[in-house]
Design a protein around this motif. Structure first.
Motif, short mmCIF file in Angstrom:
data_model
loop_
_atom_site.label_atom_id
_atom_site.label_comp_id
_atom_site.label_asym_id
_atom_site.label_seq_id
_atom_site.Cartn_x
_atom_site.Cartn_y
_atom_site.Cartn_z
N ILE A 1 32.54 60.38 128.18
CA ILE A 1 32.46 59.51 127.10
C ILE A 1 32.83 58.27 127.87
O ILE A 1 33.86 57.87 128.29
CB ILE A 1 33.65 59.68 125.95
CG1 ILE A 1 33.91 61.09 125.67
CG2 ILE A 1 33.30 59.09 124.76
CD1 ILE A 1 35.43 61.82 126.37
N ALA A 2 31.93 57.27 127.40
CA ALA A 2 32.06 55.83 127.73
C ALA A 2 31.93 54.78 126.58
O ALA A 2 31.27 55.03 125.64
CB ALA A 2 30.59 55.46 128.55
N VAL A 3 33.14 54.16 126.73
CA VAL A 3 33.16 52.94 125.48
C VAL A 3 32.79 51.60 126.22
O VAL A 3 33.69 51.37 126.76
CB VAL A 3 34.27 53.27 124.52
CG1 VAL A 3 34.36 51.95 123.47
CG2 VAL A 3 34.28 54.63 123.96
N HIS A 4 32.02 50.56 125.71
CA HIS A 4 31.91 49.54 126.01
C HIS A 4 32.07 48.62 124.86
O HIS A 4 31.39 48.82 123.80
CB HIS A 4 30.41 49.15 126.64
CG HIS A 4 30.15 49.83 127.95
ND1 HIS A 4 29.24 49.43 128.95
CD2 HIS A 4 31.06 51.09 128.55
CE1 HIS A 4 29.31 50.26 129.91
NE2 HIS A 4 30.21 51.09 129.88
N HIS A 5 32.93 47.14 125.18
CA HIS A 5 33.13 46.41 123.96
C HIS A 5 33.53 44.97 124.59
O HIS A 5 34.40 45.18 125.48
CB HIS A 5 34.27 46.88 123.16
CG HIS A 5 34.29 45.89 121.97
ND1 HIS A 5 33.30 45.48 121.06
CD2 HIS A 5 35.33 45.39 121.43
CE1 HIS A 5 33.71 44.57 120.22
NE2 HIS A 5 35.11 44.69 120.28
N TRP A 6 32.68 44.03 124.43
CA TRP A 6 32.79 42.81 124.91
C TRP A 6 32.94 42.94 126.62
O TRP A 6 31.94 43.80 127.33
CB TRP A 6 34.25 42.05 124.57
CG TRP A 6 34.17 41.89 123.21
CD1 TRP A 6 34.70 42.49 122.18
CD2 TRP A 6 33.72 40.45 122.72
NE1 TRP A 6 34.33 41.75 120.86
CE2 TRP A 6 33.94 40.66 121.11
CE3 TRP A 6 33.01 39.51 122.84
CZ2 TRP A 6 33.46 39.65 120.22
CZ3 TRP A 6 32.35 38.42 122.13
CH2 TRP A 6 32.80 38.54 120.83
N ASP A 7 33.77 42.56 127.13
CA ASP A 7 33.80 42.77 128.68
C ASP A 7 34.76 44.25 129.14
O ASP A 7 34.99 44.34 130.29
CB ASP A 7 34.46 41.72 129.45
CG ASP A 7 36.00 41.30 129.01
OD1 ASP A 7 36.26 41.91 128.02
OD2 ASP A 7 36.59 40.60 129.62
N MET A 8 35.00 45.09 128.37
CA MET A 8 35.65 46.21 128.43
C MET A 8 34.80 47.39 128.55
O MET A 8 33.91 47.80 127.65
CB MET A 8 36.65 46.49 127.38
CG MET A 8 37.82 45.44 127.16
SD MET A 8 38.96 45.90 125.69
CE MET A 8 39.67 47.32 126.43
N ALA A 9 34.99 48.06 129.60
CA ALA A 9 34.28 49.41 129.84
C ALA A 9 35.14 50.48 130.28
O ALA A 9 35.76 50.56 131.19
CB ALA A 9 33.19 49.10 131.04
N GLU A 10 35.48 51.41 129.26
CA GLU A 10 36.44 52.65 129.43
C GLU A 10 35.28 53.78 129.38
O GLU A 10 34.53 53.83 128.72
CB GLU A 10 37.39 52.41 128.19
CG GLU A 10 38.17 51.11 128.26
CD GLU A 10 39.22 51.20 128.98
OE1 GLU A 10 39.51 52.01 129.89
OE2 GLU A 10 39.63 50.00 129.34
N GLN A 11 36.23 54.71 130.43
CA GLN A 11 35.33 55.84 130.39
C GLN A 11 36.54 57.26 130.94
O GLN A 11 37.43 57.00 131.41
CB GLN A 11 34.25 56.01 131.57
CG GLN A 11 33.53 57.21 131.73
CD GLN A 11 32.22 56.85 132.20
OE1 GLN A 11 31.96 55.81 132.79
NE2 GLN A 11 31.12 57.68 132.42
N ILE A 12 36.14 58.24 130.15
CA ILE A 12 36.80 59.59 130.65
C ILE A 12 36.09 60.79 130.43
O ILE A 12 35.11 60.75 129.81
CB ILE A 12 38.15 59.82 129.48
CG1 ILE A 12 38.94 58.49 129.40
CG2 ILE A 12 38.73 61.12 129.83
CD1 ILE A 12 39.96 58.88 128.27
#
Length: 206
Positions: free
Chosen positions: A123-134
């Motif tokens: 799962i990848a979540v991008h928002h503004w300059d954030m890129a989180e993934q698990i």
């Protein structure tokens, strides 16, 4: 930066992912990527030569989220977190995609019969300059399936839009002897990990 409302964009065609997001109270708008544009798919899901299953699923989910975020900016849409995911089934280091024919579906079920395989969902979540993934990995043990059972299952519509050629939430649930991992992850969106990512980018959840 915090999202400005409680919605996200979901970059996925999967009806299972929509159901799972609704289950945990996440509101979303669909932001669908194209597979058949004149210039080819927005994000290719072809496996690269020598690409390991874990590397593959991480790359595809990340590329989907990044492309969807670019669409948000290009179309001047309301800024919200973008969630994308990819699920693959692997056994003996081989990726089993969605079967394109009855023969492929039968071969996949025969390969999984009486064995343990892995289901990887990233799962990848991008928002503004954030890129989180698990990435979540589950071990799934199938019972030994008779030829008649495999034939009957592959005569239904269920195997053909699912990685590995089966859906644990459907008829194939009766094939599963044991799982170690996430039932929702095997469906296509591990809810614990998804909620953790959405909280990281500021989405309020209960």
């Amino acid at each position: 930066m915090k999202p400005i409302d409680k919605k996200i964009y979901l970059a996925s065609k999967s009806p299972r992912r929509r159901e799972l997001l609704r289950q945990i109270g996440v509101e979303f708008e669909l932001l669908l990527l194209r597979n058949d544009s004149p210039r080819g798919p927005d994000v290719t899901e072809e496996v690269r030569a020598g690409e390991a299953p874990l590397d593959y699923v991480v790359r595809v989910a990340s590329e989907k989220a990044a492309f969807a975020q670019r669409l948000v900016m290009h179309r001047h849409l309301t800024l919200r977190p973008v969630l994308a995911a990819d699920t693959t089934v692997t056994v003996d280091g081989k990726i089993l995609g969605k079967p394109a024919s009855l023969q492929e579906a039968v071969e996949m079920l025969e390969r999984l019969s009486g064995r343990t395989h892995q289901v990887l969902t990233s799962i990848a979540v991008h928002h503004w300059d954030m890129a989180e993934q698990i990435t979540q990995v589950s071990q799934v043990r199938f019972a030994t399936l008779s030829k008649a059972t495999i034939s009957a299952y592959c005569a239904t519509p269920e195997p053909y839009d699912k990685a590995g050629g089966y859906g644990i939430q459907g008829l194939a649930g009766q094939f599963v002897e044991h799982i170690h991992g996430s039932h929702s992850g095997i469906m296509g969106l591990p809810l614990y990990e998804t909620a953790a990512l959405l909280r990281k980018v500021g989405l309020p959840l209960i």
